[in-house]
Design an enzyme around this catalytic site. Structure first.
Site, PDB file in Angstrom:
ATOM      1  N   ASN A 162      48.528  34.326  45.406  1.00 60.55           N
ATOM      2  CA  ASN A 162      48.605  35.730  44.998  1.00 60.55           C
ATOM      3  C   ASN A 162      49.361  36.474  46.111  1.00 60.55           C
ATOM      4  O   ASN A 162      49.852  35.853  47.068  1.00 60.55           O
ATOM      5  CB  ASN A 162      47.209  36.308  44.693  1.00 60.55           C
ATOM      6  CG  ASN A 162      46.320  36.405  45.923  1.00 60.55           C
ATOM      7  OD1 ASN A 162      46.803  36.348  47.064  1.00 60.55           O
ATOM      8  ND2 ASN A 162      45.026  36.548  45.720  1.00 60.55           N
ATOM      9  N   ASP A 178      42.296  31.899  38.729  1.00 62.36           N
ATOM     10  CA  ASP A 178      41.985  30.519  38.314  1.00 62.36           C
ATOM     11  C   ASP A 178      42.383  30.299  36.859  1.00 62.36           C
ATOM     12  O   ASP A 178      42.894  29.228  36.502  1.00 62.36           O
ATOM     13  CB  ASP A 178      40.487  30.238  38.486  1.00 62.36           C
ATOM     14  CG  ASP A 178      40.051  30.362  39.929  1.00 62.36           C
ATOM     15  OD1 ASP A 178      40.874  30.084  40.824  1.00 62.36           O
ATOM     16  OD2 ASP A 178      38.892  30.751  40.173  1.00 62.36           O
ATOM     17  N   LEU A 221      50.481  38.649  40.683  1.00 61.04           N
ATOM     18  CA  LEU A 221      50.416  40.029  41.183  1.00 61.04           C
ATOM     19  C   LEU A 221      49.328  40.841  40.487  1.00 61.04           C
ATOM     20  O   LEU A 221      49.463  42.064  40.340  1.00 61.04           O
ATOM     21  CB  LEU A 221      51.777  40.715  40.975  1.00 61.04           C
ATOM     22  CG  LEU A 221      53.007  40.025  41.585  1.00 61.04           C
ATOM     23  CD1 LEU A 221      54.287  40.716  41.127  1.00 61.04           C
ATOM     24  CD2 LEU A 221      52.920  40.043  43.109  1.00 61.04           C
ATOM     25  N   ASN A 224      36.626  26.364  37.945  1.00 61.90           N
ATOM     26  CA  ASN A 224      37.210  27.410  37.098  1.00 61.90           C
ATOM     27  C   ASN A 224      38.571  26.967  36.538  1.00 61.90           C
ATOM     28  O   ASN A 224      38.856  27.151  35.357  1.00 61.90           O
ATOM     29  CB  ASN A 224      37.421  28.700  37.901  1.00 61.90           C
ATOM     30  CG  ASN A 224      36.115  29.363  38.316  1.00 61.90           C
ATOM     31  OD1 ASN A 224      35.057  29.021  37.796  1.00 61.90           O
ATOM     32  ND2 ASN A 224      36.189  30.299  39.247  1.00 61.90           N
ATOM     33  N   GLU A 281      39.406  25.196  48.627  1.00 60.87           N
ATOM     34  CA  GLU A 281      37.963  25.262  48.893  1.00 60.87           C
ATOM     35  C   GLU A 281      37.378  23.877  49.187  1.00 60.87           C
ATOM     36  O   GLU A 281      36.169  23.687  49.140  1.00 60.87           O
ATOM     37  CB  GLU A 281      37.228  25.935  47.724  1.00 60.87           C
ATOM     38  CG  GLU A 281      37.513  27.437  47.673  1.00 60.87           C
ATOM     39  CD  GLU A 281      36.731  28.185  46.613  1.00 60.87           C
ATOM     40  OE1 GLU A 281      36.561  29.406  46.756  1.00 60.87           O
ATOM     41  OE2 GLU A 281      36.292  27.567  45.620  1.00 60.87           O
ATOM     42  N   THR A 321      37.038  38.423  38.577  1.00 59.44           N
ATOM     43  CA  THR A 321      36.716  37.146  39.233  1.00 59.44           C
ATOM     44  C   THR A 321      37.217  35.985  38.370  1.00 59.44           C
ATOM     45  O   THR A 321      36.895  35.911  37.190  1.00 59.44           O
ATOM     46  CB  THR A 321      35.184  37.006  39.422  1.00 59.44           C
ATOM     47  OG1 THR A 321      34.690  38.184  40.037  1.00 59.44           O
ATOM     48  CG2 THR A 321      34.841  35.789  40.265  1.00 59.44           C
TER      49      THR A 321
HETATM   50  O1  RIB Z   1      38.385  32.433  42.226  1.00 58.25           O
HETATM   51  C1  RIB Z   1      37.096  32.880  41.904  1.00 58.25           C
HETATM   52  C2  RIB Z   1      36.084  31.963  42.477  1.00 58.25           C
HETATM   53  O2  RIB Z   1      36.159  32.033  43.884  1.00 58.25           O
HETATM   54  C3  RIB Z   1      34.662  32.312  42.143  1.00 58.25           C
HETATM   55  O3  RIB Z   1      34.220  31.732  40.940  1.00 58.25           O
HETATM   56  C4  RIB Z   1      33.887  31.846  43.347  1.00 58.25           C
HETATM   57  O4  RIB Z   1      33.182  30.682  43.121  1.00 58.25           O
HETATM   58  C5  RIB Z   1      34.944  31.668  44.444  1.00 58.25           C
HETATM   59  O5  RIB Z   1      35.056  30.370  44.824  1.00 58.25           O
END
Ligand code: RIB
Length: 293
Positions: free
Chosen positions: A183, A245, A211, A43, A139, A241
């Site tokens: 965040n 990112d 924020l 992302n 991640e 979502t």
């Molecule tokens: O930050 C959002 C992302 O977090 C999503 O696209 C999902 O894949 C998770 O990893």
């Protein structure tokens, strides 16, 4: 054009919208299911590329059809994928997302993303010439992030570290990072003994706390500065979502295009505000011509 390297996760997001969250042992109906490209690393790479810089990606997928789709999505977004490795006999990363009352709940199954190794990253080092910045998140294994931060420090490459999902970081690592972008919740996890205002004051021009609908906050060395988010109605906010990112990718691109810190945060807020108006982490991420700055 400046070039950024993103090292991080690639996942497929499986998104369910519902008007009711199930209790334990309960089954409820959802209103819609969709599949989107995601993973915080991917992302942020897409957001940065659309915001006007070249992007190379380093990460891992499974040796499965999903893995190839995740790679193809990056190439479709004009991102270099020479250093995306396919892990034999591993599944690709997935994220299982529930959208409820305008917010999301996410369970990530990292799979191949957790199999990225520091030694794989070292092999790629040779290609990392002339980078304007490296972007990292949480991640992929911490050992990989630490090794990378050390290498970037040795080479004088600025590092943007988005500590999501939340983790602990020791002060030595924080000292090596150029920009740290948690965040609110992640900031509390990192600096539990400090308020947000105290934390940004302790790390001026380095710690930028996002924020959500309130924008972002940092300290410029003189005072605490709040940069408001784009003003949106409830109806305009379709899916948050990937908003963080989008902020990170756009912020990195703006800094590398020589905007000031204040201008880059404003630019990133604008990108995040546009991104939440479409369903899916990457769908609404804006291209440079839709952004001012
Ligand atoms: O930050 C959002 C992302 O977090 C999503 O696209 C999902 O894949 C998770 O990893």
């Amino acid at each position: 054009m400046p070039k950024i390297l993103v090292v991080g996760s690639l996942s497929m997001d499986y998104v369910v919208e519902t008007q009711q969250i199930p209790q334990q042992g309960e089954t409820v109906f959802g209103t819609q299911f969709k599949q989107f490209f995601g993973g915080k690393g991917a992302n942020q790479a897409v957001a940065a590329r659309r915001a006007g810089v070249e992007v190379a990606f380093c990460g891992a997928v499974g040796d499965d059809p999903l893995g190839q789709q995740l790679i193809n999505n990056l190439t479709d977004n004009q991102i270099e994928t020479d250093h995306v490795t396919k892990i034999p006999a591993s599944a690709s990363g997935t994220a299982h997302i529930t959208l409820f009352e305008g917010d999301n709940r996410i369970i990530v199954v990292p799979a191949a993303n957790q199999q990225l190794t520091a030694s794989f990253i070292q092999q790629c080092l040779i290609d990392w010439e002339n980078l304007s910045m490296v972007i990292l998140q949480n991640e992929i294994p911490q050992t990989v992030n630490r090794a990378l931060i050390d290498r970037c420090c040795e080479r004088g490459i600025p590092v943007l570290y988005n500590p999501a999902p939340a983790t602990q970081l020791d002060s030595e690592i924080i000292g090596q990072i150029t920009y740290l972008t948690p965040n609110e919740e992640e900031c509390k996890a990192l600096f539990s003994e400090l308020s947000i205002e105290e934390a940004v004051q302790k790390y001026p021009n380095q710690l930028i706390v996002t924020l959500g609908a309130q924008g972002a906050i940092y300290h410029d060395g003189q005072a605490v500065c709040k940069v408001p988010a784009m003003s949106l109605t409830k109806e305009q906010v379709v899916d948050t979502t990937g908003a963080g990112d989008t902020f990170n990718g756009a912020f990195a691109a703006a800094i590398c295009r020589n905007l000031s810190l204040a201008e880059a945060i404003q630019f990133a807020n604008q990108a995040a505000g546009l991104s939440v108006q479409k369903l899916g982490a990457q769908t609404g991420m804006p291209y440079l011509d839709a952004l001012s700055g």
